[in-house]
Write a protein that holds these residues in place. Sequence first.
Motif, mmCIF file in Angstrom:
data_model
loop_
_atom_site.group_PDB
_atom_site.id
_atom_site.type_symbol
_atom_site.label_atom_id
_atom_site.label_comp_id
_atom_site.label_asym_id
_atom_site.label_seq_id
_atom_site.Cartn_x
_atom_site.Cartn_y
_atom_site.Cartn_z
ATOM 1 N N MET A 214 0.839 -1.198 0.000
ATOM 2 C CA MET A 214 0.000 0.000 0.000
ATOM 3 C C MET A 214 0.874 1.249 0.000
ATOM 4 O O MET A 214 1.880 1.314 0.709
ATOM 5 C CB MET A 214 -0.912 0.016 1.230
ATOM 6 N N LEU A 215 0.504 2.226 -0.817
ATOM 7 C CA LEU A 215 1.161 3.530 -0.810
ATOM 8 C C LEU A 215 0.331 4.472 0.047
ATOM 9 O O LEU A 215 -0.862 4.645 -0.195
ATOM 10 C CB LEU A 215 1.266 4.085 -2.232
ATOM 11 N N THR A 216 0.971 5.078 1.032
ATOM 12 C CA THR A 216 0.277 5.984 1.940
ATOM 13 C C THR A 216 0.942 7.350 1.931
ATOM 14 O O THR A 216 2.159 7.457 2.111
ATOM 15 C CB THR A 216 0.294 5.435 3.380
ATOM 16 N N LEU A 217 0.146 8.365 1.671
ATOM 17 C CA LEU A 217 0.579 9.752 1.813
ATOM 18 C C LEU A 217 -0.060 10.264 3.095
ATOM 19 O O LEU A 217 -1.268 10.483 3.150
ATOM 20 C CB LEU A 217 0.151 10.583 0.603
ATOM 21 N N GLU A 218 0.756 10.420 4.105
ATOM 22 C CA GLU A 218 0.259 10.723 5.444
ATOM 23 C C GLU A 218 0.458 12.201 5.767
ATOM 24 O O GLU A 218 1.561 12.654 6.029
ATOM 25 C CB GLU A 218 0.998 9.858 6.464
ATOM 26 N N ARG A 219 -0.637 12.930 5.679
ATOM 27 C CA ARG A 219 -0.652 14.356 6.026
ATOM 28 C C ARG A 219 0.503 15.111 5.363
ATOM 29 O O ARG A 219 1.191 15.906 6.009
ATOM 30 C CB ARG A 219 -0.626 14.554 7.541
ATOM 31 N N GLY B 188 11.016 11.120 -4.263
ATOM 32 C CA GLY B 188 12.154 11.560 -3.464
ATOM 33 C C GLY B 188 12.987 12.651 -4.085
ATOM 34 O O GLY B 188 14.050 13.008 -3.561
ATOM 35 N N PHE B 189 12.520 13.243 -5.192
ATOM 36 C CA PHE B 189 13.270 14.316 -5.825
ATOM 37 C C PHE B 189 13.066 15.661 -5.124
ATOM 38 O O PHE B 189 13.829 16.597 -5.321
ATOM 39 C CB PHE B 189 12.869 14.454 -7.296
ATOM 40 N N PHE B 190 12.014 15.722 -4.335
ATOM 41 C CA PHE B 190 11.683 16.960 -3.628
ATOM 42 C C PHE B 190 11.057 16.577 -2.301
ATOM 43 O O PHE B 190 10.278 15.623 -2.231
ATOM 44 C CB PHE B 190 10.707 17.801 -4.461
ATOM 45 N N GLY B 191 11.408 17.293 -1.232
ATOM 46 C CA GLY B 191 10.904 16.963 0.090
ATOM 47 C C GLY B 191 9.669 17.760 0.466
ATOM 48 O O GLY B 191 9.500 18.902 0.037
ATOM 49 N N ALA B 192 8.797 17.142 1.246
ATOM 50 C CA ALA B 192 7.627 17.839 1.772
ATOM 51 C C ALA B 192 8.010 18.589 3.047
ATOM 52 O O ALA B 192 8.946 18.209 3.753
ATOM 53 C CB ALA B 192 6.509 16.844 2.067
ATOM 54 N N ARG B 193 7.272 19.648 3.341
ATOM 55 C CA ARG B 193 7.522 20.395 4.574
ATOM 56 C C ARG B 193 7.127 19.570 5.787
ATOM 57 O O ARG B 193 7.761 19.649 6.851
ATOM 58 C CB ARG B 193 6.751 21.716 4.558
ATOM 59 N N ALA B 194 6.086 18.778 5.629
ATOM 60 C CA ALA B 194 5.620 17.936 6.726
ATOM 61 C C ALA B 194 4.927 16.719 6.145
ATOM 62 O O ALA B 194 4.549 16.692 4.976
ATOM 63 C CB ALA B 194 4.663 18.717 7.635
ATOM 64 N N GLY B 195 4.751 15.702 6.982
ATOM 65 C CA GLY B 195 4.074 14.489 6.559
ATOM 66 C C GLY B 195 5.045 13.419 6.106
ATOM 67 O O GLY B 195 6.263 13.616 6.074
ATOM 68 N N ARG B 196 4.483 12.269 5.741
ATOM 69 C CA ARG B 196 5.307 11.127 5.375
ATOM 70 C C ARG B 196 4.772 10.420 4.129
ATOM 71 O O ARG B 196 3.578 10.454 3.849
ATOM 72 C CB ARG B 196 5.349 10.110 6.526
ATOM 73 N N VAL B 197 5.691 9.773 3.423
ATOM 74 C CA VAL B 197 5.360 8.859 2.330
ATOM 75 C C VAL B 197 5.750 7.465 2.795
ATOM 76 O O VAL B 197 6.897 7.234 3.191
ATOM 77 C CB VAL B 197 6.123 9.213 1.037
ATOM 78 N N LEU B 198 4.799 6.537 2.772
ATOM 79 C CA LEU B 198 5.054 5.173 3.219
ATOM 80 C C LEU B 198 4.702 4.178 2.131
ATOM 81 O O LEU B 198 3.737 4.375 1.387
ATOM 82 C CB LEU B 198 4.241 4.846 4.479
ATOM 83 N N TRP B 199 5.503 3.128 2.054
ATOM 84 C CA TRP B 199 5.222 2.023 1.139
ATOM 85 C C TRP B 199 5.204 0.737 1.949
ATOM 86 O O TRP B 199 6.185 0.387 2.603
ATOM 87 C CB TRP B 199 6.269 1.939 0.034
#
Length: 230
Positions: A1-6, A47-58
């Motif tokens: 599962m791909l999860t974009l968490e906040r 992963g080419f650019f970072g988010a200010r907050a939150g997580r990417v999970l696989w």
Amino acid sequence: MLTLERLDIVQGDFRLTADWAVPQGARVALIGPSGAGKSTLLSVIAGFFGARAGRVLWEGADLTGKAPGARPVAMLFQDGNLFPHLTAGQNVGLGIRPDLRLKPGDRARVASALARVGLGGFADRRPGSLSGGQQSRVALARVLVQSRPLLLLDEAFAALGPALRAEMLDLVAELCDERGATLLMVSHAPEDARRIADSLVMVDDGVAEAPVPTSEAFSAPSDKMRRYLG
């Protein structure tokens, strides 16, 4: 599962949020107006650019902070990123070893990938001698040899005509089904989403909304969807 968490993505005055998940093997289309952040979202996942907050999970593993090469992601861009001085086989081989020091087994994987996309016997051809559709197939073959479970397409076939684009989308769908890969693709063509995606993410007004079934997105469109479709 791909999860974009906040996820909270910020670039200057631009901001995009996303908070949803898709199961493994899903085929998801990201649509919305130009500049809404569709490609930016893919870049954060890759992963080419970072988010200010939150997580990417696989599959529950946190990818945040990992380099692109350490992520279970293969990404295909609109221009294909083929090197004109290399042969088709060498361009595909870059997906295995960037230094192109390929072993016999690696060269067999390259030949197999080219054959799978309909380019058997084209390994020694250079990109300049290939049609646009053939170049797209070479780029797709390079994705194949990477054997990553998450495939990101950033308008990869936008420059192709309708018939050829449909053919490439059908091939991508077949490959994803064969490998159980998860697909996220950016497109400005609603017909592409209808053709290949089982769910759709609308990206507009600073939000990548949760996926909805493609049939529902078109049969009972949201206000944003109606505005986008005109």
